[in-house]
Design a protein around this motif. Structure first.
Motif, PDB file in Angstrom:
ATOM      1  N   GLN A   1      16.102  22.985  15.881  1.00  0.00           N
ATOM      2  CA  GLN A   1      15.847  23.122  14.473  1.00  0.00           C
ATOM      3  C   GLN A   1      15.478  21.760  13.723  1.00  0.00           C
ATOM      4  O   GLN A   1      16.177  21.174  13.043  1.00  0.00           O
ATOM      5  CB  GLN A   1      17.458  23.541  13.715  1.00  0.00           C
ATOM      6  N   PRO A   2      13.943  21.439  13.977  1.00  0.00           N
ATOM      7  CA  PRO A   2      13.766  20.308  13.331  1.00  0.00           C
ATOM      8  C   PRO A   2      13.539  20.479  11.590  1.00  0.00           C
ATOM      9  O   PRO A   2      13.244  21.590  11.576  1.00  0.00           O
ATOM     10  CB  PRO A   2      12.324  19.836  14.074  1.00  0.00           C
ATOM     11  N   VAL A   3      13.670  19.411  11.002  1.00  0.00           N
ATOM     12  CA  VAL A   3      13.340  19.549   9.724  1.00  0.00           C
ATOM     13  C   VAL A   3      12.445  18.427   9.284  1.00  0.00           C
ATOM     14  O   VAL A   3      12.304  17.525   9.940  1.00  0.00           O
ATOM     15  CB  VAL A   3      14.688  19.305   8.501  1.00  0.00           C
ATOM     16  N   THR A   4      11.634  18.755   8.374  1.00  0.00           N
ATOM     17  CA  THR A   4      10.454  17.839   8.002  1.00  0.00           C
ATOM     18  C   THR A   4      11.169  16.779   6.750  1.00  0.00           C
ATOM     19  O   THR A   4      11.576  17.278   5.729  1.00  0.00           O
ATOM     20  CB  THR A   4       9.383  18.516   7.390  1.00  0.00           C
TER      21      THR A   4
ATOM     22  N   VAL B   1       0.810  -1.300   0.245  1.00  0.00           N
ATOM     23  CA  VAL B   1      -0.022   0.134  -0.017  1.00  0.00           C
ATOM     24  C   VAL B   1       0.796   1.178  -0.021  1.00  0.00           C
ATOM     25  O   VAL B   1       1.732   1.555   0.909  1.00  0.00           O
ATOM     26  CB  VAL B   1      -0.948   0.032   1.183  1.00  0.00           C
ATOM     27  N   HIS B   2       0.635   2.053  -0.929  1.00  0.00           N
ATOM     28  CA  HIS B   2       1.372   3.227  -1.184  1.00  0.00           C
ATOM     29  C   HIS B   2       0.956   4.364  -0.389  1.00  0.00           C
ATOM     30  O   HIS B   2      -0.037   4.847  -0.504  1.00  0.00           O
ATOM     31  CB  HIS B   2       1.548   3.778  -2.687  1.00  0.00           C
ATOM     32  N   VAL B   3       2.014   5.165   0.434  1.00  0.00           N
ATOM     33  CA  VAL B   3       1.547   6.294   1.077  1.00  0.00           C
ATOM     34  C   VAL B   3       2.891   7.179   1.109  1.00  0.00           C
ATOM     35  O   VAL B   3       4.082   6.787   0.719  1.00  0.00           O
ATOM     36  CB  VAL B   3       1.341   5.927   2.357  1.00  0.00           C
ATOM     37  N   THR B   4       2.613   8.554   1.357  1.00  0.00           N
ATOM     38  CA  THR B   4       3.622   9.656   1.318  1.00  0.00           C
ATOM     39  C   THR B   4       3.704  10.024   2.968  1.00  0.00           C
ATOM     40  O   THR B   4       2.685  10.187   3.342  1.00  0.00           O
ATOM     41  CB  THR B   4       3.320  10.973   0.660  1.00  0.00           C
ATOM     42  N   ALA B   5       4.895   9.784   3.490  1.00  0.00           N
ATOM     43  CA  ALA B   5       4.981   9.825   5.025  1.00  0.00           C
ATOM     44  C   ALA B   5       5.740  11.409   5.042  1.00  0.00           C
ATOM     45  O   ALA B   5       6.745  11.618   4.680  1.00  0.00           O
ATOM     46  CB  ALA B   5       5.955   8.946   5.555  1.00  0.00           C
ATOM     47  N   ARG B   6       5.041  12.251   6.243  1.00  0.00           N
ATOM     48  CA  ARG B   6       5.732  13.160   6.534  1.00  0.00           C
ATOM     49  C   ARG B   6       6.041  13.345   8.121  1.00  0.00           C
ATOM     50  O   ARG B   6       5.134  13.136   8.804  1.00  0.00           O
ATOM     51  CB  ARG B   6       4.915  14.434   6.132  1.00  0.00           C
ATOM     52  N   PHE B   7       7.140  13.601   8.452  1.00  0.00           N
ATOM     53  CA  PHE B   7       7.519  13.735  10.012  1.00  0.00           C
ATOM     54  C   PHE B   7       8.662  14.621  10.100  1.00  0.00           C
ATOM     55  O   PHE B   7       9.601  14.701   9.064  1.00  0.00           O
ATOM     56  CB  PHE B   7       7.842  12.414  10.442  1.00  0.00           C
ATOM     57  N   SER B   8       8.921  15.262  11.445  1.00  0.00           N
ATOM     58  CA  SER B   8       9.983  15.966  11.722  1.00  0.00           C
ATOM     59  C   SER B   8      10.838  15.134  12.497  1.00  0.00           C
ATOM     60  O   SER B   8      10.866  14.278  13.359  1.00  0.00           O
ATOM     61  CB  SER B   8       9.536  17.057  12.642  1.00  0.00           C
ATOM     62  N   VAL B   9      12.410  15.447  12.100  1.00  0.00           N
ATOM     63  CA  VAL B   9      13.494  14.845  12.913  1.00  0.00           C
ATOM     64  C   VAL B   9      14.414  16.091  13.247  1.00  0.00           C
ATOM     65  O   VAL B   9      14.557  17.215  12.509  1.00  0.00           O
ATOM     66  CB  VAL B   9      14.255  14.023  11.971  1.00  0.00           C
ATOM     67  N   PRO B  10      15.154  16.240  14.258  1.00  0.00           N
ATOM     68  CA  PRO B  10      15.765  17.128  14.885  1.00  0.00           C
ATOM     69  C   PRO B  10      17.213  17.099  14.443  1.00  0.00           C
ATOM     70  O   PRO B  10      17.860  16.062  14.800  1.00  0.00           O
ATOM     71  CB  PRO B  10      15.602  17.042  16.427  1.00  0.00           C
ATOM     72  N   VAL B  11      17.694  17.975  13.257  1.00  0.00           N
ATOM     73  CA  VAL B  11      18.897  17.878  12.907  1.00  0.00           C
ATOM     74  C   VAL B  11      19.898  18.262  13.828  1.00  0.00           C
ATOM     75  O   VAL B  11      20.984  17.848  14.071  1.00  0.00           O
ATOM     76  CB  VAL B  11      19.128  18.362  11.470  1.00  0.00           C
ATOM     77  N   LEU B  12      19.552  19.653  14.137  1.00  0.00           N
ATOM     78  CA  LEU B  12      20.263  20.315  15.040  1.00  0.00           C
ATOM     79  C   LEU B  12      19.303  20.626  16.324  1.00  0.00           C
ATOM     80  O   LEU B  12      18.064  20.631  16.033  1.00  0.00           O
ATOM     81  CB  LEU B  12      20.725  21.602  14.608  1.00  0.00           C
ATOM     82  N   PRO B  13      19.766  20.976  17.679  1.00  0.00           N
ATOM     83  CA  PRO B  13      18.984  21.273  18.563  1.00  0.00           C
ATOM     84  C   PRO B  13      18.089  22.545  18.090  1.00  0.00           C
ATOM     85  O   PRO B  13      18.437  23.540  17.769  1.00  0.00           O
ATOM     86  CB  PRO B  13      19.808  21.673  19.755  1.00  0.00           C
TER      87      PRO B  13
ATOM     88  N   ILE C   1      17.636  11.400   8.205  1.00  0.00           N
ATOM     89  CA  ILE C   1      17.347  10.501   9.070  1.00  0.00           C
ATOM     90  C   ILE C   1      18.426   9.412   9.443  1.00  0.00           C
ATOM     91  O   ILE C   1      18.640   9.115  10.761  1.00  0.00           O
ATOM     92  CB  ILE C   1      16.255   9.145   8.198  1.00  0.00           C
ATOM     93  N   ASP C   2      19.563   9.619   8.369  1.00  0.00           N
ATOM     94  CA  ASP C   2      20.836   8.749   8.801  1.00  0.00           C
ATOM     95  C   ASP C   2      21.323   9.345  10.170  1.00  0.00           C
ATOM     96  O   ASP C   2      21.955   8.849  10.784  1.00  0.00           O
ATOM     97  CB  ASP C   2      21.616   8.776   7.816  1.00  0.00           C
ATOM     98  N   ARG C   3      21.464  10.745  10.327  1.00  0.00           N
ATOM     99  CA  ARG C   3      22.053  11.513  11.342  1.00  0.00           C
ATOM    100  C   ARG C   3      21.520  11.337  12.623  1.00  0.00           C
ATOM    101  O   ARG C   3      21.715  11.043  13.457  1.00  0.00           O
ATOM    102  CB  ARG C   3      22.285  12.915  10.791  1.00  0.00           C
ATOM    103  N   TYR C   4      20.026  11.396  12.292  1.00  0.00           N
ATOM    104  CA  TYR C   4      19.264  11.432  13.547  1.00  0.00           C
ATOM    105  C   TYR C   4      19.199   9.954  14.179  1.00  0.00           C
ATOM    106  O   TYR C   4      19.467   9.850  15.424  1.00  0.00           O
ATOM    107  CB  TYR C   4      17.636  11.430  12.966  1.00  0.00           C
ATOM    108  N   ILE C   5      19.336   8.890  13.423  1.00  0.00           N
ATOM    109  CA  ILE C   5      19.270   7.548  13.899  1.00  0.00           C
ATOM    110  C   ILE C   5      20.597   7.174  14.538  1.00  0.00           C
ATOM    111  O   ILE C   5      20.757   6.591  15.557  1.00  0.00           O
ATOM    112  CB  ILE C   5      19.077   6.642  12.746  1.00  0.00           C
ATOM    113  N   ALA C   6      21.795   7.697  14.007  1.00  0.00           N
ATOM    114  CA  ALA C   6      23.071   7.759  14.427  1.00  0.00           C
ATOM    115  C   ALA C   6      23.026   8.193  15.590  1.00  0.00           C
ATOM    116  O   ALA C   6      23.616   7.571  16.679  1.00  0.00           O
ATOM    117  CB  ALA C   6      24.112   8.102  13.361  1.00  0.00           C
TER     118      ALA C   6
END
Length: 151
Positions: free
Chosen positions: A99-102, A85-97, A137-142
């Motif tokens: 300063q979240p990015v979508t 099932v295809h969807v478009t996901a939108r969520f925020s991750v904090p790249v810098l304190p 995402i890579d930076r956030y998960i790391a």
């Protein structure tokens, strides 16, 4: 209950057990526990908000109620492997304190599991990202995994 007549095992035959197959890990990446909101947009434009319970570089586990699950996955049947099932996901991750990015990711719903009466988990697999989404995402998960091992 009856009692054993004899405990003599000299004539007992060897029994071979079938190995129980382990459930396959659908994501080959380490998962990081999170609690954040995610908006899923269906191809018809309908947007639904759910919670992310864990995330990896290749996908996320979404938690939602039965109504949202029914809306996302018709019939509430597990999606066929070749027919996600295809969807478009939108969520925020904090790249810098502070300063979240979508992150916007084209995604596939590949798994559904009922965990309580009105609580479902849905497996989301990322297929492509807009802009620098994968890097964020890579930076956030790391960072999440590094913080988890330092505690």
């Amino acid at each position: 209950m009856g009692q054993a007549i004899s405990f003599d095992t000299s004539r007992a035959k060897r029994a071979n057990m079938k190995p129980v197959p382990a459930k396959p890990n659908l994501r080959n990446q380490q998962r990081a526990d999170v609690s954040t909101e995610i908006t899923l947009e269906k191809p018809d434009g309908c947007q639904l908000t759910c919670k992310v319970s864990n995330i990896s570089r290749t996908g996320a586990m979404i938690q939602c109620d039965g109504e949202i699950a029914k809306s996302l996955i018709p019939g509430m049947l597990p999606p066929a492997p070749k027919n996600p099932v295809h969807v478009t996901a939108r969520f925020s991750v904090p790249v810098l304190p502070y300063q979240p990015v979508t992150v916007v990711a084209e995604s596939n719903l590949v798994h559904i599991r009922r965990i309580a009466r009105n609580n479902f988990q849905i497996g989301l697999q990322f297929s492509s990202f807009e802009g620098n989404g994968f890097e964020y995402i890579d930076r956030y998960i790391a960072k999440l995994l590094a913080d988890a091992t330092s505690n």
